[in-house]
Design a protein around this motif. Structure first.
Motif, mmCIF file in Angstrom:
data_model
loop_
_atom_site.group_PDB
_atom_site.id
_atom_site.type_symbol
_atom_site.label_atom_id
_atom_site.label_comp_id
_atom_site.label_asym_id
_atom_site.label_seq_id
_atom_site.Cartn_x
_atom_site.Cartn_y
_atom_site.Cartn_z
ATOM 1 N N TYR A 24 0.916 -1.367 0.054
ATOM 2 C CA TYR A 24 0.072 0.011 0.080
ATOM 3 C C TYR A 24 0.890 1.216 0.008
ATOM 4 O O TYR A 24 0.547 2.173 -0.601
ATOM 5 N N ALA A 25 1.967 1.232 0.578
ATOM 6 C CA ALA A 25 2.833 2.356 0.550
ATOM 7 C C ALA A 25 3.371 2.580 -0.834
ATOM 8 O O ALA A 25 3.580 3.706 -1.215
ATOM 9 N N SER A 26 3.786 1.647 -1.524
ATOM 10 C CA SER A 26 4.241 1.381 -2.769
ATOM 11 C C SER A 26 3.231 2.370 -3.588
ATOM 12 O O SER A 26 3.238 3.075 -4.467
ATOM 13 N N PHE A 27 1.998 1.640 -3.526
ATOM 14 C CA PHE A 27 0.984 2.420 -4.280
ATOM 15 C C PHE A 27 0.519 3.922 -3.956
ATOM 16 O O PHE A 27 0.546 4.692 -4.685
ATOM 17 N N ALA A 28 0.771 4.195 -2.556
ATOM 18 C CA ALA A 28 0.782 5.432 -2.201
ATOM 19 C C ALA A 28 1.562 6.490 -2.962
ATOM 20 O O ALA A 28 1.622 7.561 -3.141
ATOM 21 N N ALA A 29 2.997 5.942 -3.081
ATOM 22 C CA ALA A 29 3.886 6.591 -3.688
ATOM 23 C C ALA A 29 3.957 7.061 -5.124
ATOM 24 O O ALA A 29 3.840 8.434 -5.346
ATOM 25 N N GLY A 30 2.924 6.047 -5.739
ATOM 26 C CA GLY A 30 2.521 6.534 -7.375
ATOM 27 C C GLY A 30 1.342 7.403 -7.186
ATOM 28 O O GLY A 30 1.260 8.202 -8.014
ATOM 29 N N PHE A 31 0.481 6.915 -6.348
ATOM 30 C CA PHE A 31 -0.680 7.733 -6.364
ATOM 31 C C PHE A 31 -0.707 9.426 -5.729
ATOM 32 O O PHE A 31 -1.542 10.067 -6.364
ATOM 33 N N SER A 32 0.118 9.396 -4.894
ATOM 34 C CA SER A 32 0.319 10.895 -4.260
ATOM 35 C C SER A 32 0.984 11.561 -5.306
ATOM 36 O O SER A 32 0.852 13.042 -5.338
ATOM 37 N N VAL B 25 0.579 16.364 0.160
ATOM 38 C CA VAL B 25 1.154 14.917 0.354
ATOM 39 C C VAL B 25 1.674 14.945 -1.025
ATOM 40 O O VAL B 25 2.755 14.209 -1.307
ATOM 41 N N ALA B 26 1.068 15.502 -2.244
ATOM 42 C CA ALA B 26 1.584 15.285 -3.526
ATOM 43 C C ALA B 26 3.101 16.000 -3.633
ATOM 44 O O ALA B 26 3.953 15.323 -4.076
ATOM 45 N N THR B 27 3.089 17.300 -3.066
ATOM 46 C CA THR B 27 4.541 17.950 -2.984
ATOM 47 C C THR B 27 5.453 16.942 -2.569
ATOM 48 O O THR B 27 6.795 17.091 -3.055
ATOM 49 N N LEU B 28 5.018 16.447 -1.192
ATOM 50 C CA LEU B 28 5.983 15.730 -0.782
ATOM 51 C C LEU B 28 6.573 14.494 -1.524
ATOM 52 O O LEU B 28 7.529 14.272 -1.475
ATOM 53 N N ALA B 29 5.472 13.810 -1.969
ATOM 54 C CA ALA B 29 5.923 12.623 -2.786
ATOM 55 C C ALA B 29 6.527 12.883 -3.922
ATOM 56 O O ALA B 29 7.702 12.347 -4.353
ATOM 57 N N ILE B 30 6.410 13.979 -4.649
ATOM 58 C CA ILE B 30 7.343 14.505 -5.843
ATOM 59 C C ILE B 30 8.674 14.733 -5.267
ATOM 60 O O ILE B 30 9.622 14.602 -6.166
ATOM 61 N N GLN B 31 8.814 15.453 -4.349
ATOM 62 C CA GLN B 31 10.010 15.784 -3.881
ATOM 63 C C GLN B 31 10.886 14.550 -3.369
ATOM 64 O O GLN B 31 12.252 14.523 -3.671
ATOM 65 N N GLN C 248 11.276 16.852 -12.537
ATOM 66 C CA GLN C 248 10.594 16.726 -11.135
ATOM 67 C C GLN C 248 10.667 17.833 -10.342
ATOM 68 O O GLN C 248 9.825 18.160 -9.652
ATOM 69 N N ILE C 249 11.861 18.496 -10.562
ATOM 70 C CA ILE C 249 11.974 19.831 -9.613
ATOM 71 C C ILE C 249 10.855 20.701 -9.850
ATOM 72 O O ILE C 249 10.470 21.379 -9.133
ATOM 73 N N VAL C 250 10.615 20.963 -11.155
ATOM 74 C CA VAL C 250 9.808 21.786 -11.714
ATOM 75 C C VAL C 250 8.146 21.493 -11.288
ATOM 76 O O VAL C 250 7.515 22.304 -11.056
ATOM 77 N N VAL C 251 8.039 20.128 -11.398
ATOM 78 C CA VAL C 251 6.823 19.582 -10.826
ATOM 79 C C VAL C 251 6.706 19.880 -9.458
ATOM 80 O O VAL C 251 5.525 20.372 -8.957
ATOM 81 N N VAL C 252 7.570 19.879 -8.641
ATOM 82 C CA VAL C 252 7.547 20.109 -7.110
ATOM 83 C C VAL C 252 6.948 21.468 -7.076
ATOM 84 O O VAL C 252 5.988 21.799 -6.309
ATOM 85 N N ALA C 253 7.591 22.448 -7.815
ATOM 86 C CA ALA C 253 7.099 23.859 -7.893
ATOM 87 C C ALA C 253 5.818 24.033 -8.305
ATOM 88 O O ALA C 253 4.930 24.814 -7.753
ATOM 89 N N ALA C 254 5.449 23.329 -9.419
ATOM 90 C CA ALA C 254 4.169 23.603 -9.762
ATOM 91 C C ALA C 254 3.110 23.041 -8.770
ATOM 92 O O ALA C 254 2.060 23.696 -8.720
ATOM 93 N N THR D 182 10.282 19.830 2.779
ATOM 94 C CA THR D 182 11.757 19.378 3.005
ATOM 95 C C THR D 182 12.010 18.832 4.237
ATOM 96 O O THR D 182 12.905 17.842 4.530
ATOM 97 N N PHE D 183 11.297 19.489 5.316
ATOM 98 C CA PHE D 183 11.659 18.789 6.685
ATOM 99 C C PHE D 183 11.228 17.455 6.713
ATOM 100 O O PHE D 183 11.973 16.670 7.573
#
Length: 505
Positions: free
Chosen positions: A37-45, A328-334, A123-129, A175-176
């Motif tokens: 489920y955590a693996s699924f969460a990584a992709g879904f988030s 959570v999305a920003t966290l996962a992309i970072q 990916q860095i640009v996606v984090v900003a977006a 980041t924290f």
């Protein structure tokens, strides 16, 4: 610049998962603690339908009208083709830095490096977006979140500036968390994704039960528009932006139990679940909107639909759930970008590789990559102070970068298939056959590559009415192309300097 070669001596592998990593010349440093489920969460988030649909719904509707809904299933089918190819690769190469590692092994180290370089910058640009998406939601919940007074619309000067302020605050938080601990990160992801799925289902049900019109409205174009093809091509930007990042489940392979078996399935299920929920969310928004002609749907998007159709109280509670999804999305992309930097640095393929490849033994987290991604993403947000057009430029540029990086995997993969040199499927950690497309491999792969290249060109095409509607900012019209060229030029420069030092040293 320093180089770090993989060292297998410090500790022998203790499990089948660890032994599968040593096959590729690496030792287990990241903590392997993620469940299915955590693996699924990584992709879904990373996909995060609530974040991205709320962020770009207004844009898609403004250019396409109700008919833009049909770009959703078209993009979903295209991305499922890509995801099927990635699922095969995740089973065979369960390594962090998925795009970089896959492309390198399918082609050569230089081509793979450029795929990873383009991917990590994207990916860095996606984090900003993703961080900018807070502007679509927080001021709608409470006007006090509009720290920069004035119009909260993201395309207005004050809205764009406030989006940057909110985004920087969010990046400080993510980041924290990204340097705390692998287990804390996993818990936050799982809780956030669960809340997002529950919230998305609830929003869909409420929107569909508050419908003002029939689904036949989806065959109508925007009022006064006659260019159906153009409307669909531009309207597809929203779906293209939403359905990226499913490869994150492969990105986290070194932290996942039984990755050869788990990652392929979670790549496909994350995209499939997001595709279903997102499509129903778009449809529900179109059906429940108080008006399709008052102009607000093309400016305020789904936030306007929720607060207008469901009432301020219920609407704001649901928008609060969207805030959780954005966080959570920003966290996962970072996190995903950090793993890419770590993987490339571990091979000695980046400046300051020794520092970037270091994993904190206690937390199991590569701290330096998380800090680098956070700082660079925050720097990108400063563009929003320069012009409101930066909001769209940042969003579309990140999609172009990721689509191109994906094509740099599906392209070499197709060549290997045609040559008959793609590895035959073996068995996973449990002894069961690896995921494989079998005889469908070549047609699925070919269609995935064609789709990816077509969408890359479509997204990067310098349409003045899309990227510079006010005029006078030609660099925003060409922003995606210029940013991609600058990224490639920086990569070439680094390679030339690195090769020169290697010859002279």
């Amino acid at each position: 610049m320093t180089s770090t070669a993989p060292d297998l001596r410090p500790e022998p592998p203790h499990s089948a998962d660890d032994r599968s990593l040593t096959e590729f010349g690496y030792r287990q440093e990241l903590h392997r603690s993620l469940s299915r489920y955590a693996s699924f969460a990584a992709g879904f988030s990373f996909i995060s339908v609530l974040t991205t649909v709320f962020q770009f719904f207004a844009f898609g509707y403004a250019f396409g009208g109700p008919v833009f809904f049909w770009t959703w299933p078209a993009v979903l089918v295209g991305q499922l083709l890509v995801a099927a190819c990635f699922a095969e690769l995740a089973a065979r190469y369960p390594i962090s830095g998925a795009i970089y590692q896959w492309s390198s092994r399918l082609s050569n180290r230089t081509f793979g490096w450029f795929a990873g370089w383009i991917m990590v910058i994207g990916q860095i640009v996606v984090v900003a977006a993703a961080a900018l998406a807070l502007q679509m939601v927080l001021p709608a919940i409470w006007s006090g979140f509009q720290f920069v007074g004035g119009d909260p619309t993201p395309t207005s000067p004050t809205g764009a500036a406030n989006a940057a302020v909110l985004g920087v605050l969010l990046l400080a938080l993510t980041t924290f968390v990204n340097v705390l601990d692998n287990r804390v990160l996993s818990v936050v992801n799982r809780v956030g994704v669960t809340a997002e799925i529950i919230g998305a289902v609830l929003i869909i049900v409420l929107l569909l039960t508050h419908s003002e019109r029939s689904p036949g409205i989806t065959f109508h174009m925007a009022e006064g528009s006659t260019d159906l093809l153009g409307a669909l091509l531009v309207g597809s930007f929203m779906a293209a932006y939403v359905m990226i990042g499913f490869d994150s489940a492969g990105e986290m392979s070194e932290e996942t139990h039984h990755p050869r078996r788990v990652a392929p399935r979670t790549i496909l299920t994350a995209l499939g679940a997001a595709g279903l929920l997102g499509g129903l969310l778009v449809l529900g928004g179109l059906l429940a909107a108080p008006s399709l002609t008052d102009g607000r749907l093309g400016v305020d998007g789904l936030s306007y639909v929720l607060t207008s159709s469901l009432g301020d109280g219920v609407g704001r509670v649901l928008l609060a759930d969207v805030v959780v999804a954005i966080t959570v999305a920003t966290l996962a992309i970072q996190t995903s970008a950090s793993r890419m930097l770590f993987s490339m640095a571990r091979d000695g393929r980046l400046p300051f590789a020794g520092r970037l490849a270091k994993v904190a033994p206690r937390t199991g987290m590569p701290t330096a990559p998380a800090l680098v991604v956070g700082v660079l993403a925050a720097a990108l947000l400063l563009l929003n102070f320069a012009s409101p057009e930066a909001f769209l430029a940042i969003g579309t540029t990140c999609i172009v970068m990721l689509y191109l990086a994906y094509a740099m995997v599906t392209g070499p993969l197709l060549i290997r298939r045609l040559k008959g040199t793609f590895p035959t499927p073996g068995t996973d950690e449990t002894g069961k056959p690896l995921f494989s497309l079998g005889r469908w491999g070549i047609p699925v792969n070919a269609l995935a590559l064609l789709y990816g290249l077509f969408m890359t060109v479509n997204l990067a095409w310098p349409r003045a009415d899309v990227y510079d509607p006010a005029g006078g900012h030609w660099w925003f019209q060409w922003f995606s192309v210029l940013f991609l060229l600058a990224t490639v030029a920086a990569g070439v420069t680094y390679h030339l300097i690195r090769n020169h030092r290697a010859r002279s040293g």
